[in-house]
Design a protein around this motif. Sequence first.
Motif, short mmCIF file in Angstrom:
data_model
loop_
_atom_site.label_atom_id
_atom_site.label_comp_id
_atom_site.label_asym_id
_atom_site.label_seq_id
_atom_site.Cartn_x
_atom_site.Cartn_y
_atom_site.Cartn_z
N PRO A 110 0.80 -1.24 0.00
CA PRO A 110 0.00 0.00 0.00
C PRO A 110 0.83 1.28 0.00
CG PRO A 110 -0.93 -1.60 1.52
CD PRO A 110 0.37 -2.17 1.07
N SER A 111 2.04 1.24 0.56
CA SER A 111 2.84 2.47 0.62
C SER A 111 3.58 2.74 -0.70
CB SER A 111 3.86 2.38 1.76
OG SER A 111 4.77 1.31 1.55
N LYS A 112 3.94 1.70 -1.45
CA LYS A 112 4.69 1.89 -2.70
C LYS A 112 3.81 1.84 -3.93
CE LYS A 112 8.77 0.08 -3.10
NZ LYS A 112 9.66 1.24 -2.97
N GLY A 113 2.74 1.06 -3.90
CA GLY A 113 1.90 0.91 -5.08
C GLY A 113 2.59 0.07 -6.13
N VAL A 114 2.27 0.34 -7.42
CA VAL A 114 2.89 -0.38 -8.53
C VAL A 114 4.17 0.36 -8.92
CG1 VAL A 114 2.60 -1.22 -10.89
CG2 VAL A 114 0.64 -1.18 -9.34
N VAL A 115 5.31 -0.36 -8.90
CA VAL A 115 6.60 0.27 -9.17
C VAL A 115 7.41 -0.61 -10.11
CG1 VAL A 115 6.68 1.49 -6.96
CG2 VAL A 115 7.58 -0.83 -7.12
N GLU A 116 8.41 0.02 -10.73
CA GLU A 116 9.44 -0.71 -11.47
C GLU A 116 10.75 -0.49 -10.75
OE1 GLU A 116 11.78 -0.85 -15.80
OE2 GLU A 116 9.79 0.09 -15.66
N GLN A 117 11.45 -1.56 -10.42
CA GLN A 117 12.70 -1.44 -9.69
C GLN A 117 13.59 -2.65 -9.94
OE1 GLN A 117 11.25 -0.83 -5.74
NE2 GLN A 117 10.48 -2.92 -5.52
N SER A 118 14.81 -2.55 -9.49
CA SER A 118 15.79 -3.60 -9.73
C SER A 118 15.48 -4.83 -8.88
CB SER A 118 17.20 -3.08 -9.38
OG SER A 118 18.14 -4.13 -9.41
N ILE A 119 15.77 -6.01 -9.46
CA ILE A 119 15.56 -7.23 -8.70
C ILE A 119 16.54 -7.30 -7.52
CG2 ILE A 119 14.65 -8.48 -10.67
CD1 ILE A 119 17.34 -9.91 -10.93
N ASP A 120 17.62 -6.51 -7.56
CA ASP A 120 18.55 -6.50 -6.43
C ASP A 120 17.96 -5.77 -5.23
OD1 ASP A 120 20.46 -7.88 -7.90
OD2 ASP A 120 21.33 -6.03 -8.74
#
Length: 278
Positions: free
Chosen positions: A257-267
């Motif tokens: 709920p705090s981040k929502g839908v994001v794109e980020q590194s698998i690391d």
Amino acid sequence: MSHTAPIPSHRKPRRSSSKLALRAGVAGGVLSTIAVAASPAQAEPVTETIEMPTLTNVDLSGALSNAVAASAEATEQSALAQDLRAQEDAAAAAAAKDAKKAKAEAERKAEAERKAKEAEEKARAEAERASRTSERTTLSASSSDNGGGSDSGSSYSAPATGSAAAIVAFARAQVGDAYVMGATGPNAWDCSGLVQAAYRQAGIDLPRVSGAQSSMGTSVSLDNLQPGDILYWGSRSGSYHVAIYVGGGNFVGAQNPSKGVVEQSIDWDRPSGAVRIL
């Protein structure tokens, strides 16, 4: 004076009865005359007789019954009118509620269609770019004249194409949307709801929950990922979170709920494993 002499009386002599009668008659006549002179003229006697209608018990009971019946009918009509107004108000409220619900559903579908169209256009553009990049890479490799045989072992990972490109484009189009447990779009998602909707762009129907999704396809190494692969956290048959690998070492997922839908590194949060469905 002799003691036998009569003693004179001190009383007045009595009047004779005839004189008293005479005086009474005169006084009465005078008074009668005065009374006659002073009294107003005598009204003429009423000779016309007005006959009043005779009200019988039957007439009274009939009139009372009619009045009661009229009152009951008026009360019934008023009650019917109030009931009709209540039904009309209830019908209007129900119609307004249905219209609001239909409008919200139409807006939801329109938003989903808009995002799907954007994802399709983006996938097409990425596919075209990937095709041009692949052609340049092929030309570069064929024109190499180092004569040493094979390359140093480096491999080229091409961007997503075809169905994988549609999945990746849809997932990226949802970045910034809210995370809501159990949501399946178009503006809010949970992790498995986003993965299911993305794969639907490629014509693939996945199960609804993350554990079932990670049990699909074949298991692949995290060192050999391709765009469109499903990443999972936890055991493969009992994962608690899933996301979509989009290439370049990144994934798109509905995190929390705090981040929502994001794109980020698998690391940022190393997944437990991955499966390939395409």
